[in-house]
Design a protein around this motif. Sequence first.
Motif, PDB file in Angstrom:
ATOM      1  N   ARG A 180       0.817  -1.215   0.000  1.00 38.70           N
ATOM      2  CA  ARG A 180       0.000   0.000   0.000  1.00 38.70           C
ATOM      3  C   ARG A 180       0.850   1.264   0.000  1.00 38.70           C
ATOM      4  O   ARG A 180       0.342   2.349  -0.224  1.00 38.70           O
ATOM      5  CB  ARG A 180      -0.952   0.002   1.198  1.00 38.70           C
ATOM      6  CG  ARG A 180      -1.958  -1.151   1.153  1.00 38.70           C
ATOM      7  CD  ARG A 180      -2.669  -1.311   2.466  1.00 38.70           C
ATOM      8  NE  ARG A 180      -1.660  -1.508   3.497  1.00 38.70           N
ATOM      9  CZ  ARG A 180      -1.853  -1.284   4.787  1.00 38.70           C
ATOM     10  NH1 ARG A 180      -2.999  -0.868   5.229  1.00 38.70           N
ATOM     11  NH2 ARG A 180      -0.884  -1.485   5.656  1.00 38.70           N
ATOM     12  N   ARG A 188      -3.292   6.216  -5.864  1.00 41.01           N
ATOM     13  CA  ARG A 188      -4.530   6.168  -5.078  1.00 41.01           C
ATOM     14  C   ARG A 188      -5.552   5.240  -5.736  1.00 41.01           C
ATOM     15  O   ARG A 188      -6.179   4.412  -5.072  1.00 41.01           O
ATOM     16  CB  ARG A 188      -5.121   7.572  -4.933  1.00 41.01           C
ATOM     17  CG  ARG A 188      -6.391   7.605  -4.097  1.00 41.01           C
ATOM     18  CD  ARG A 188      -6.996   9.002  -4.034  1.00 41.01           C
ATOM     19  NE  ARG A 188      -6.186   9.866  -3.193  1.00 41.01           N
ATOM     20  CZ  ARG A 188      -5.798  11.089  -3.537  1.00 41.01           C
ATOM     21  NH1 ARG A 188      -6.138  11.621  -4.701  1.00 41.01           N
ATOM     22  NH2 ARG A 188      -5.072  11.823  -2.716  1.00 41.01           N
ATOM     23  N   SER A 240       0.097  11.099   2.537  1.00 43.51           N
ATOM     24  CA  SER A 240      -0.996  10.145   2.774  1.00 43.51           C
ATOM     25  C   SER A 240      -2.030  10.316   1.676  1.00 43.51           C
ATOM     26  O   SER A 240      -2.343  11.430   1.279  1.00 43.51           O
ATOM     27  CB  SER A 240      -1.642  10.395   4.138  1.00 43.51           C
ATOM     28  OG  SER A 240      -0.729  10.106   5.149  1.00 43.51           O
ATOM     29  N   LEU A 241      -2.552   9.210   1.208  1.00 39.62           N
ATOM     30  CA  LEU A 241      -3.549   9.232   0.155  1.00 39.62           C
ATOM     31  C   LEU A 241      -4.901   8.852   0.733  1.00 39.62           C
ATOM     32  O   LEU A 241      -5.900   8.899   0.152  1.00 39.62           O
ATOM     33  CB  LEU A 241      -3.159   8.278  -0.982  1.00 39.62           C
ATOM     34  CG  LEU A 241      -1.768   8.490  -1.595  1.00 39.62           C
ATOM     35  CD1 LEU A 241      -1.504   7.465  -2.681  1.00 39.62           C
ATOM     36  CD2 LEU A 241      -1.663   9.891  -2.161  1.00 39.62           C
ATOM     37  N   THR A 298      -2.111   3.721  -0.052  1.00 47.53           N
ATOM     38  CA  THR A 298      -2.537   4.603   1.042  1.00 47.53           C
ATOM     39  C   THR A 298      -1.484   5.661   1.341  1.00 47.53           C
ATOM     40  O   THR A 298      -1.772   6.656   1.994  1.00 47.53           O
ATOM     41  CB  THR A 298      -2.826   3.800   2.320  1.00 47.53           C
ATOM     42  OG1 THR A 298      -1.653   3.066   2.681  1.00 47.53           O
ATOM     43  CG2 THR A 298      -4.004   2.851   2.104  1.00 47.53           C
ATOM     44  N   THR A 299      -0.273   5.417   0.842  1.00 46.17           N
ATOM     45  CA  THR A 299       0.835   6.331   1.073  1.00 46.17           C
ATOM     46  C   THR A 299       1.696   6.388  -0.181  1.00 46.17           C
ATOM     47  O   THR A 299       1.924   5.365  -0.824  1.00 46.17           O
ATOM     48  CB  THR A 299       1.719   5.844   2.247  1.00 46.17           C
ATOM     49  OG1 THR A 299       0.899   5.664   3.395  1.00 46.17           O
ATOM     50  CG2 THR A 299       2.833   6.818   2.564  1.00 46.17           C
ATOM     51  N   GLU A 314      -2.696  10.409  -8.188  1.00 39.28           N
ATOM     52  CA  GLU A 314      -4.005   9.841  -8.533  1.00 39.28           C
ATOM     53  C   GLU A 314      -3.884   8.386  -8.986  1.00 39.28           C
ATOM     54  O   GLU A 314      -4.725   7.546  -8.648  1.00 39.28           O
ATOM     55  CB  GLU A 314      -4.691  10.685  -9.599  1.00 39.28           C
ATOM     56  CG  GLU A 314      -5.069  12.072  -9.113  1.00 39.28           C
ATOM     57  CD  GLU A 314      -5.845  12.056  -7.802  1.00 39.28           C
ATOM     58  OE1 GLU A 314      -6.783  11.241  -7.645  1.00 39.28           O
ATOM     59  OE2 GLU A 314      -5.498  12.851  -6.900  1.00 39.28           O
TER      60      GLU A 314
END
Length: 193
Positions: free
Chosen positions: A108, A139, A192-193, A144-145, A136
């Motif tokens: 992730r 994500r 962080s996403l 998530t990161t 983008e």
Amino acid sequence: MTLEVRPVTADRWQELADFFGPSGAFSHCWCTWWRQTSNEFSAGLRDGGAGNRALMHAVVEAGSEPGLLAYRDGEPVGWISVAPRPQFGRILRSRRIGPPTSEANDERTWSVVCFWIPRTERGKGVATALLDAAVEHARARGATTLEAYPVDAADGRLPSSNVFTGTVAMFTRAGFVEIGRRHGSQLVVRRSL
């Protein structure tokens, strides 16, 4: 005209190969340095980078999307390498920028490791467009990161060959924050996403 950014997939391999040209973007790297050990990378430089080209081709043919190409008027004008961090063994082994062992295999967390933009396209917003698209892209694929390893060019003295990982200022503008500075101008930034 507005830039369009697309992931490099098997059907776009030839576009990447043509864009990188006979020198494999820079010194026959083919953006594989982060994916290999020093010995593997050096071996891949033989025969004009044929081994490194073959490695990147294999990554693409296996279904991975190792990065994004920016296009203007249908022609590639820039590249960013972005993928899950576990694909970049050199990061995982690094004492300077590597994650704690407990986080090493976290799919992730994605990494931005390289930009390649020809001189004629620099200063035209290509890197910014690529970085925005990388956020983008990661994500949308479950990251998530997003992490990167830019250089601090605050004093403006770095040659262009040293900024292939991007600059701190560019990542800061895109919402990344510094989480570690372990060696000189090289550091780790994260969003962080």
